[in-house]
Write an enzyme that holds these catalytic residues in place. Structure first.
Site, short mmCIF file in Angstrom:
data_model
loop_
_atom_site.label_atom_id
_atom_site.label_comp_id
_atom_site.label_asym_id
_atom_site.label_seq_id
_atom_site.Cartn_x
_atom_site.Cartn_y
_atom_site.Cartn_z
N LYS A 220 0.85 -1.20 0.00
CA LYS A 220 0.00 0.00 0.00
C LYS A 220 0.88 1.24 0.00
CE LYS A 220 -3.23 2.71 2.74
NZ LYS A 220 -4.13 2.85 3.86
N GLU A 265 -8.76 12.38 11.79
CA GLU A 265 -7.91 11.25 12.21
C GLU A 265 -7.01 11.61 13.39
OE1 GLU A 265 -6.31 8.98 9.07
OE2 GLU A 265 -5.48 7.52 10.47
C1 LIG Z 1 -4.44 10.98 3.09
C2 LIG Z 1 -5.66 11.39 3.39
O1 LIG Z 1 -6.57 10.56 4.02
C3 LIG Z 1 -6.19 9.38 4.65
C4 LIG Z 1 -7.10 9.22 5.80
C5 LIG Z 1 -8.33 8.64 5.65
C6 LIG Z 1 -8.66 7.93 4.49
C7 LIG Z 1 -7.73 7.74 3.52
C8 LIG Z 1 -8.05 6.96 2.28
O2 LIG Z 1 -9.14 6.37 2.23
O3 LIG Z 1 -7.26 6.96 1.35
C9 LIG Z 1 -6.31 8.22 3.66
O4 LIG Z 1 -5.57 7.13 4.08
C10 LIG Z 1 -6.13 12.74 3.11
O5 LIG Z 1 -7.20 13.11 3.56
O6 LIG Z 1 -5.40 13.49 2.42
#
Ligand SMILES: C=C(O[C@H]1C=CC=C(C(=O)O)[C@@H]1O)C(=O)O
Length: 475
Positions: A220, A265
């Site tokens: 990932k 988060e």
């Molecule tokens: C990297 C970001 O989100 C992260 C946090 C929640 C969901 C995310 C996703 O679904 O890709 C990302 O990992 C952003 O908001 O720029």
């Protein structure tokens, strides 16, 4: 600036905290007036920092350690002096001295990571409010008095606060000249353009990321892009923050040194012997989605029941729990994520709770908020799995290919006190105020083997929407 041994001596902080109504009698967010305040607000509660008592800036792989050492030196005077009533005795949170902080995402970022010690911290929690006055006893204003035994007290604090509020009232932006924040007129003076990593560049980076994942280099990767908003009038930062704190109440609205946003988060919150985190990964745009129960069904189908989203989420949870575990005596992370509903998106979310080692008794012997932040950052929610391979690929695909340095985006942002408590969110859904008329936004997405470049690009739009709307753009 690299500052591992901080050649400038650390301040000698002393503080006094007392119960007091919020100045102005309104909510915390209404204290934001000039754009230079620090803020940490959720559900209308939290803290706003006014003025500046001290500041530390550093860069490089040792930035967390350098900040930790500076903070320990800065707070040594206060923690060694237990005879005074600097710590409130009337049931208020033990949160003084206190600094707001923001750290760069990458070890090699040239952007400063900072600790900001405001002169005043105005706090509000569980229906109570308080004020903390923080001074550097060695600063020219106080050194002579301090040598004669003076320490900050409430009467001096109130006098000084009145002076500070009068000064900042004079610097408030002219409301007639500020963008309205809503409506077509506001959008007229605003221009949104691609940043250094354009939308085409982003699609191409995702294609290359997926190729690396298919080749087995990693599982990932989180790839980000930037966008720039230019405004004819100076950006009304306080208004942007107020809007975010009202519309994204469940998120942590933050402001530290020009980094602003509202993140859903939580990297780590340390409160006594308990550490908590909220891990997010897996996203679904709510724009155009069915509303009400139909929306919940839709979210369940496309998030909870989708193997791609669950895989992405599991990697993020594991990256946090594996690194948190060595610091804990017990750790709870439910196997089944829940769906977090925000005004712009749904996320798969997992709340983690842990009991920390060595936190029993009056003084903590285990890790504090800053040490844990260093250990946990960056999780797979913003970097990838394995972490080192993902960080190297981010560097190649974002920085080397396009010149994008994330700076403070996706780094830890929050606050810490002198007892090892603190809250560090991940600086997402945010922007950096580059100058009066220019704001740079960032957003990223988790990329796995099943990722589609077009869908990931669309997801970055959804993640930028809160900030674009708060700036007054129709997004
Ligand atoms: C990297 C970001 O989100 C992260 C946090 C929640 C969901 C995310 C996703 O679904 O890709 C990302 O990992 C952003 O908001 O720029």
């Amino acid at each position: 600036m690299n500052n591992p041994g901080f050649t400038v001596p650390a301040p000698r902080l002393a503080s006094c905290t007392y119960s007091a109504p919020l100045p102005g009698g309104n909510g915390l967010a209404d204290l934001l007036s000039t754009g230079s305040e620090c803020a940490w607000i959720r559900f209308g509660e939290g803290m706003v920092g006014l003025g500046s008592a001290a500041r530390f800036a550093t860069t490089g792989p040792g930035r967390f350690e350098a900040a930790r050492r500076w903070w320990m030196a800065a707070t040594a005077a206060e923690s060694g002096d237990t005879s005074r009533t600097s710590v409130p005795d009337d049931g208020l949170p033990r949160r003084s001295p206190l600094a707001f902080a923001a750290f760069a995402f990458a070890d090699d970022s040239p952007v400063d990571s900072v600790l900001v010690v405001p002169e005043f911290v105005v706090g509000s929690a569980q229906g109570r409010s308080w004020l903390t006055w923080q001074v550097d006893l060695d600063s020219p204003c106080y050194a002579e008095k301090a040598a004669a035994g003076w320490r900050p007290d409430r009467a001096d604090a109130e006098r000084r606060l009145r002076g500070l509020l009068a000064e900042t009232a004079g610097r408030k932006p002219d409301p007639a000249g500020a963008p309205a924040g809503t409506g077509a007129e506001a959008a007229d003076g605003l221009r949104l353009t691609d940043g250094v990593l354009t939308q085409d560049g982003y699609r191409a980076a995702v294609v290359r990321g997926v190729r690396e994942i298919e080749a087995g280099t990693l599982t990932k990767l989180v790839l980000a892009r930037d966008a720039v908003v230019r405004s004819a009038d100076p950006v009304d930062v306080p208004q942007v923050l107020r809007t975010l704190s009202v519309q994204y109440r469940d998120c942590w609205t933050y402001a530290v040194n020009g980094l602003i946003g509202s993140t859903p988060e939580m990297l780590v919150k340390v409160d006594g012997d308990v550490a908590r985190a909220r891990v997010l990964a897996g996203t679904l745009d709510r724009d155009g989605a069915p509303v009400g129960t139909a929306g919940s069904d839709y979210a369940r189908q496309l998030l909870t029941d989708d193997p791609k989203q669950r895989h992405e989420h599991r990697l993020a949870v594991d990256s946090l729990t594996e690194r948190l575990k060595p610091f804990t005596t017990s750790l709870e992370a439910p196997d089944e994520p829940f769906v977090l509903e925000l005004p712009n998106v749904w996320h798969l979310a997992t709340d983690v709770t842990a009991l920390l080692v060595g936190a029993e008794g009056a003084r903590r012997t285990g890790p504090g908020a800053l040490a844990l932040t260093e250990a946990l950052h960056p999780t797979a929610a913003v970097c990838g799995t394995p972490r080192e391979a993902a960080a190297a690929l981010i560097n190649r695909l974002e920085s080397e290919d396009h010149g994008l340095d994330r700076g403070l985006f996706a780094g830890p942002v929050g606050w810490l006190d002198g007892n090892g408590n603190g809250e560090f969110g991940i600086a997402l859904r945010g922007a950096v105020v580059e100058e009066e008329h220019t704001v740079r936004l960032y957003a990223g997405c988790g990329i796995v083997a099943a990722s589609d470049p077009e869908a990931e690009l669309a997801e970055t739009h959804a993640k930028m929407r809160p900030m674009l709307q708060a700036l007054g753009l129709h997004a």
